[in-house]
Scaffold this motif. Structure first.
Motif, PDB file in Angstrom:
ATOM      1  N   SER A 106     -32.062   5.439  -1.502  1.00 39.08           N
ATOM      2  CA  SER A 106     -30.846   6.213  -1.718  1.00 39.08           C
ATOM      3  C   SER A 106     -30.105   6.346  -0.391  1.00 39.08           C
ATOM      4  O   SER A 106     -30.694   6.155   0.674  1.00 39.08           O
ATOM      5  N   PRO A 107     -28.811   6.666  -0.420  1.00 41.51           N
ATOM      6  CA  PRO A 107     -28.047   6.760   0.833  1.00 41.51           C
ATOM      7  C   PRO A 107     -28.628   7.727   1.850  1.00 41.51           C
ATOM      8  O   PRO A 107     -28.476   7.517   3.057  1.00 41.51           O
ATOM      9  N   ASP A 108     -29.314   8.786   1.402  1.00 39.52           N
ATOM     10  CA  ASP A 108     -29.906   9.724   2.350  1.00 39.52           C
ATOM     11  C   ASP A 108     -31.359   9.387   2.694  1.00 39.52           C
ATOM     12  O   ASP A 108     -32.023  10.144   3.406  1.00 39.52           O
ATOM     13  N   SER A 109     -31.861   8.280   2.175  1.00 42.00           N
ATOM     14  CA  SER A 109     -33.212   7.768   2.456  1.00 42.00           C
ATOM     15  C   SER A 109     -34.327   8.653   1.907  1.00 42.00           C
ATOM     16  O   SER A 109     -35.493   8.442   2.221  1.00 42.00           O
ATOM     17  N   ARG A 110     -34.003   9.611   1.069  1.00 41.49           N
ATOM     18  CA  ARG A 110     -35.017  10.523   0.552  1.00 41.49           C
ATOM     19  C   ARG A 110     -35.640  10.041  -0.754  1.00 41.49           C
ATOM     20  O   ARG A 110     -36.699  10.510  -1.143  1.00 41.49           O
ATOM     21  N   ASP A 134     -22.056   7.783  -2.458  1.00 36.03           N
ATOM     22  CA  ASP A 134     -22.256   9.228  -2.343  1.00 36.03           C
ATOM     23  C   ASP A 134     -23.484   9.706  -3.115  1.00 36.03           C
ATOM     24  O   ASP A 134     -23.726  10.909  -3.228  1.00 36.03           O
ATOM     25  N   ALA A 135     -24.262   8.749  -3.657  1.00 28.67           N
ATOM     26  CA  ALA A 135     -25.484   9.051  -4.411  1.00 28.67           C
ATOM     27  C   ALA A 135     -25.203   9.863  -5.675  1.00 28.67           C
ATOM     28  O   ALA A 135     -26.118  10.464  -6.244  1.00 28.67           O
TER      29      ALA A 135
END
Length: 302
Positions: A101-105, A145-146
């Protein structure tokens, strides 16, 4: 006597140098083991190599110390036997693809089991199962923006999901052959799908309806939106690249860029240029406004 004194001075100088280098190597070896123990074995390898002579017995080389060799093997063993940060179990058949995901979480994965699954990176816990495709799910992608996730399957369809809730938003049907790519526009308003049925389709993320169906002269392999979503580029198996104005609904240019497959296209960060790669062993840089080939990059042999 003078020669003997000079020789003895040289020997003392060499011994002092070697003693200093040996002490330095011992320090580096110790530091290498510390870094490896702290979870940085690659750094441990580099430090251990620095502590070892490039050629044992070579003139001017640092002395060989056993501790440096031991630190090197210790660090290499740490790399070879490194445990994964987390393991993810849940698919019931072969996995094909995954993406952060864009935030790597989170990670999303696709599988022959006809599902895509979302996982928590820190724990390996399965967060959601995206089911509904009637055949293998080949790929899944996040919006920038996920907010959304899009999946594409070998059932000739793509599906748009709300990432946070896992709710199915829309099913995009209409292609008559395998999908080759899907992508969400940077502004989140559109989904593009490409297919071996020689067409590219643009869909609305708001209502799921088809906005444009763009016929092509052969199977379409890939597509990319410009950063401002105003343009779309899609590439064909026959080497052609099309540039399309999304706002005006018209083809800007048809570029005979390559003589073999073009599996990938990408816009520059400012959207002014398009880069392509091809199985003809070249890459092209294309003016995104006019379709003019600005540069051909050659050199690859395969």
């Amino acid at each position: 006597a003078a020669e003997r004194i000079a020789r003895e001075e040289r020997e003392r100088a060499i011994k002092a140098r070697n003693d200093a280098l040996s002490n330095q190597s011992l320090f580096l070896a110790s530091l290498a083991e510390q870094q490896s123990e702290a979870g940085k074995p690659e750094l441990g390898v580099l430090l251990a190599l620095q502590a070892l002579p490039k050629k044992i017995g070579g003139e001017g080389e640092r002395p060989f110390v056993d501790e440096a060799e031991a630190a090197l093997y210790y660090s290499l063993n740490k790399i070879q036997n490194r445990k994964p940060m987390s393991e993810m179990f849940g698919h019931t058949n072969k996995m094909i693809y995954n993406m952060f995901s864009p935030d790597s979480r989170q990670v999303i994965s696709t599988s022959w089991d006809k599902t895509a699954r979302i996982w928590d990176v820190a724990t390996g816990r399965e967060v959601d199962v995206l089911s509904g495709h009637s055949h293998i799910v080949d790929r899944a992608y996040f919006s920038s923006d996920a907010r959304y996730t899009v999946t594409m399957g070998e059932d000739f369809s793509a599906r748009l999901w709300d990432f946070k809730s896992g709710k199915l938003m829309h099913v995009f049907r209409g292609h008559r052959d395998l999908l080759t790519h899907a992508a969400i526009s940077p502004d989140g308003r559109f989904v593009v799908t490409t297919s071996r049925d020689a067409s590219t389709r643009i869909w609305s993320t708001q209502n799921g309806k088809s906005i444009a169906q763009l016929p092509a002269s052969g199977p379409v392999l890939h597509a990319a939106f410009s950063p401002d979503t105003r343009r779309l580029a899609y590439s064909l198996e026959n080497g052609v690249v099309e540039l399309y104005n999304v706002e005006e609904g018209r083809v800007i240019a048809t570029v005979n860029a390559h003589n073999q497959k073009v599996p990938f296209v990408v816009f520059s960060p400012d959207g002014s240029l398009l880069a392509t790669v091809s199985e003809d062993k070249t890459a092209k840089v294309i003016d995104a406004a006019t379709g003019e080939v600005r540069m051909t990059l050659k050199g690859h042999v395969a």
